[in-house]
Design a protein around this motif. Structure first.
Motif, mmCIF file in Angstrom:
data_model
loop_
_atom_site.group_PDB
_atom_site.id
_atom_site.type_symbol
_atom_site.label_atom_id
_atom_site.label_comp_id
_atom_site.label_asym_id
_atom_site.label_seq_id
_atom_site.Cartn_x
_atom_site.Cartn_y
_atom_site.Cartn_z
ATOM 1 N N PRO A 56 8.258 -1.291 -6.883
ATOM 2 C CA PRO A 56 8.278 -2.304 -6.077
ATOM 3 C C PRO A 56 9.043 -2.013 -4.616
ATOM 4 C CG PRO A 56 10.457 -1.869 -7.573
ATOM 5 C CD PRO A 56 9.308 -1.046 -8.047
ATOM 6 N N ARG A 112 -0.703 -11.130 -0.971
ATOM 7 C CA ARG A 112 0.689 -10.341 -1.849
ATOM 8 C C ARG A 112 0.889 -9.078 -1.273
ATOM 9 N NH1 ARG A 112 0.417 -12.443 -8.089
ATOM 10 N NH2 ARG A 112 0.202 -14.776 -7.700
ATOM 11 N N HIS A 139 4.260 -7.637 0.714
ATOM 12 C CA HIS A 139 5.317 -6.711 0.221
ATOM 13 C C HIS A 139 5.292 -5.491 1.304
ATOM 14 C CE1 HIS A 139 5.264 -3.398 -2.975
ATOM 15 N NE2 HIS A 139 6.624 -3.460 -2.647
ATOM 16 N N PHE A 177 4.887 0.221 -1.096
ATOM 17 C CA PHE A 177 3.798 -0.657 -0.936
ATOM 18 C C PHE A 177 2.379 -0.292 -1.395
ATOM 19 C CE2 PHE A 177 4.782 0.142 3.493
ATOM 20 C CZ PHE A 177 3.680 0.538 3.715
ATOM 21 N N GLU A 196 8.833 -4.464 3.147
ATOM 22 C CA GLU A 196 9.415 -3.021 3.088
ATOM 23 C C GLU A 196 9.356 -2.545 4.336
ATOM 24 O OE1 GLU A 196 10.653 -1.706 -0.027
ATOM 25 O OE2 GLU A 196 10.877 -3.928 -0.092
#
Length: 605
Positions: A162, A27, A31, A165, A35
């Protein structure tokens, strides 16, 4: 069953389950790559269909002939939504599943352009973030259970910023500190109260909140008496001394060693611990009272570095907090439009600033040494809720439960509303007050997911919002507007002044790029609402506001929220390539790092 705010937790300091560790790594890797691609730090190339599902496949070539393959969806604002389970690492020896973020960043050092010292910092932050994410996975709940949680408990299941990271690096915390003082620990601890000689500290407050009144609200009468005796025993006047809470970490790591002289001389007196137990919000240094939720939230400095900066409290901005709160609250109370939105400005009613006697004389010392001791007291949202109303931070709408369902999906189902109608009401609560402060009053704050609280009725339909964090995040235009006249001169002189196109990012980046670009993917996957439709609904809010206030047409042009392209705020570039700003004497007062332009989905008719 969902926990309550009074449940005790025995949180392990490290994760020992290999499967959980790998899932958390996948995960985090997704992420990170998403980004980095968004900020154009890496440039994935289209690839043949990898899994036969028709999902868009991509290849990212990095250093030394290594490549990563994955599937990802594209969305508004140039976003990338990467499937964590799709990653493979491809070398000359073949391919294997990829789950290790630190391996990726070392593979991509040259591609990204990270110097060795920066790479080491990134790896450290990644490891800490990975450990925190694994802790979150270990205790994850289904969407229905998340929806049942109290406001205080739901904060402990958030996944962090969000857009950044490495959002749980927390340099300075030990493993034991992380297991006690972080939101995902979902624990409880007591604050240390101290009293400071009047020559060392300064107290500021809104009208109607003086020091005795504040202390009477925050401490029981018998405890105040005990604390007063402690000051007298050290030869001080308890009514003259400034009382304030200190985070137990900060007391042990900073105040006790660095204010040792003042403690020895009786200028700083340790009074004792709070009776009430506290728990951190996602911002870590802002704390909620678990035993008395009606008592004020407290924001206190921590000498840890997390998401770009050291988390102290600037004396200048802390001193402004009650005054900017008073101004923003007064506008909300008397402006018929703001009153009609029901917006709640969670005022920072009082603050205390305590410069260090020696470091304050060293202007070239890194800024963290100027932000060691102080406090801000903020109103809790509970005191503004009508019967039956529920409050959750806007960030919660990005949460997905252990069952794969999103929290927003559960809330829409409970409301009985059509998904588009629920989203329309959410955006109708969010945009109007933020737009009005920007257009009518030339003021912006940072209404990202953690600073916006969504208030829903008893049926879980959004009805209004509450806004918070006015101590450091209120910005004005570089020229004075008539609307600024009520701000005290000393406040107006120190607040950040940004050009209109920069102030516009309170909407474009904090709300749109920082929240809606992620929410758009969730509602498309889980609610069947195309991402483009969410952006249309947001655009309608801007157009409706502009139609209602045609006299502000000149200001609409200043901020140009509907421009076809807008600047891309690149927080990870700033985090990874900040050029030593962590060690500067002043916090970085420049606007966020920008990189290129992105298509603005609000511009699409």
């Amino acid at each position: 069953m969902p926990e309550t705010a009074h449940t005790a937790h025995d949180v392990p300091t490290v994760t020992t389950d290999a499967d959980t560790w790998r899932r958390a790594g996948r995960r985090l890797l997704a992420h990170m790559v998403g980004e980095m691609a968004y900020e154009e730090m890496v440039v994935p190339e289209p690839a043949p269909d990898r899994d036969g599902t028709g999902s868009p496949s991509w290849t990212l070539a990095v250093d030394g002939g290594v490549a990563y393959g994955f599937t990802a969806r594209r969305g508004g604002f140039g976003s990338w939504h990467v499937d964590p389970d799709s990653f493979v690492r491809v070398t000359g020896d073949g391919e294997e599943p990829a789950w290790d973020p630190t391996l990726f960043v070392t593979d991509a050092q040259g591609t990204v352009g990270l110097p060795g010292d920066s790479l080491a910092e990134v790896v450290r932050d990644l490891m800490a973030t990975h450990a925190a994410d694994a802790r979150l996975l270990t205790a994850s709940l289904d969407a229905a259970d998340l929806a049942d949680l109290a406001y205080e408990d739901l904060e402990g299941y958030q996944t962090g910023h969000p857009c950044i990271f490495v959002n749980k690096g927390r340099l300075g915390f030990s493993a034991a500190d992380a297991a006690r003082y972080t939101p995902e620990a979902r624990g409880a601890f007591r604050l240390v109260w101290i009293a400071v000689h009047p020559d060392l500290g300064r107290f500021q407050s809104m009208a109607g909140t003086d020091r005795p009144h504040l202390l009477a609200e925050e401490l029981d009468a018998d405890q105040r008496a005990v604390f007063a005796d402690a000051v007298r025993e050290r030869g001080g006047d308890p009514d003259a001394y400034l009382w304030l809470p200190v985070h137990p970490f900060q007391w042990d790591e900073v105040v006790a060693p660095l204010f040792a002289s003042e403690i020895a001389l009786g200028q700083v007196v340790r009074l004792g611990e709070s009776r009430d137990r506290y728990r951190p919000f996602q911002s870590i240094r802002t704390l909620m009272n678990l035993d008395r939720p009606d008592r004020l939230n407290v924001k206190v400095p921590l000498m840890i570095r997390n998401t770009l900066v050291w988390r102290g409290l600037s004396g200048t901005q802390t001193g402004c907090a009650p005054h900017t709160s008073a101004w923003l609250r007064a506008l909300a109370d008397r402006d018929p439009f703001l009153t009609g939105t029901g917006v709640v400005m969670l005022a920072e009613r009082a603050s205390a600033t305590v410069p260090h006697p020696v470091f304050d004389q060293l202007p070239q010392a890194p800024y963290r040494f100027h932000e060691l001791l102080g406090a801000i007291w903020r109103e809790p949202v509970h005191n503004h809720l009508a019967p039956g109303e529920r409050a959750r931070t806007m960030a919660c709408l990005l949460l997905e439960g252990a069952d794969g369902r999103a929290l927003v999906t559960e809330l829409v189902e409970r409301s009985g509303l059509d998904a588009q109608e629920w989203l329309r009401r959410f955006l109708g609560a969010l945009f109007p007050p933020v737009l009005h402060y920007l257009y009518r009053y030339g003021a912006s704050f940072t209404p990202h997911g953690e600073n916006v609280v969504v208030v829903s009725d008893s049926a879980e339909a959004p009805v209004r919002i509450a806004l918070k964090d006015f101590g450091s995040d209120v910005e004005l235009l570089p020229f004075d507007l008539p609307e600024y006249a009520e701000l005290p001169d000393h406040v107006r002189d120190v607040l950040h002044r940004w050009k209109p196109e920069e102030l516009a990012h309170s909407v474009l980046s904090a709300i749109c790029a920082g929240h809606l670009r992620f929410l758009a993917d969730i509602v498309e996957r889980q609610l069947g609402v195309p991402g483009e439709r969410l952006w249309q609904l947001a655009r309608e809010q801007v157009l409706d506001y502009q139609a209602r206030f045609p006299e502000l047409e000149e200001r609409f042009a200043w901020f140009d929220l509907l421009a076809p392209e807008v600047g891309r705020v690149a927080l990870n570039r700033e985090q990874l390539m900040g050029g030593g700003f962590h060690e500067r004497a002043e916090r970085d007062a420049e606007f966020d790092v920008m990189h290129g332009l992105v298509d603005n989905p609000l511009a699409q008719p």
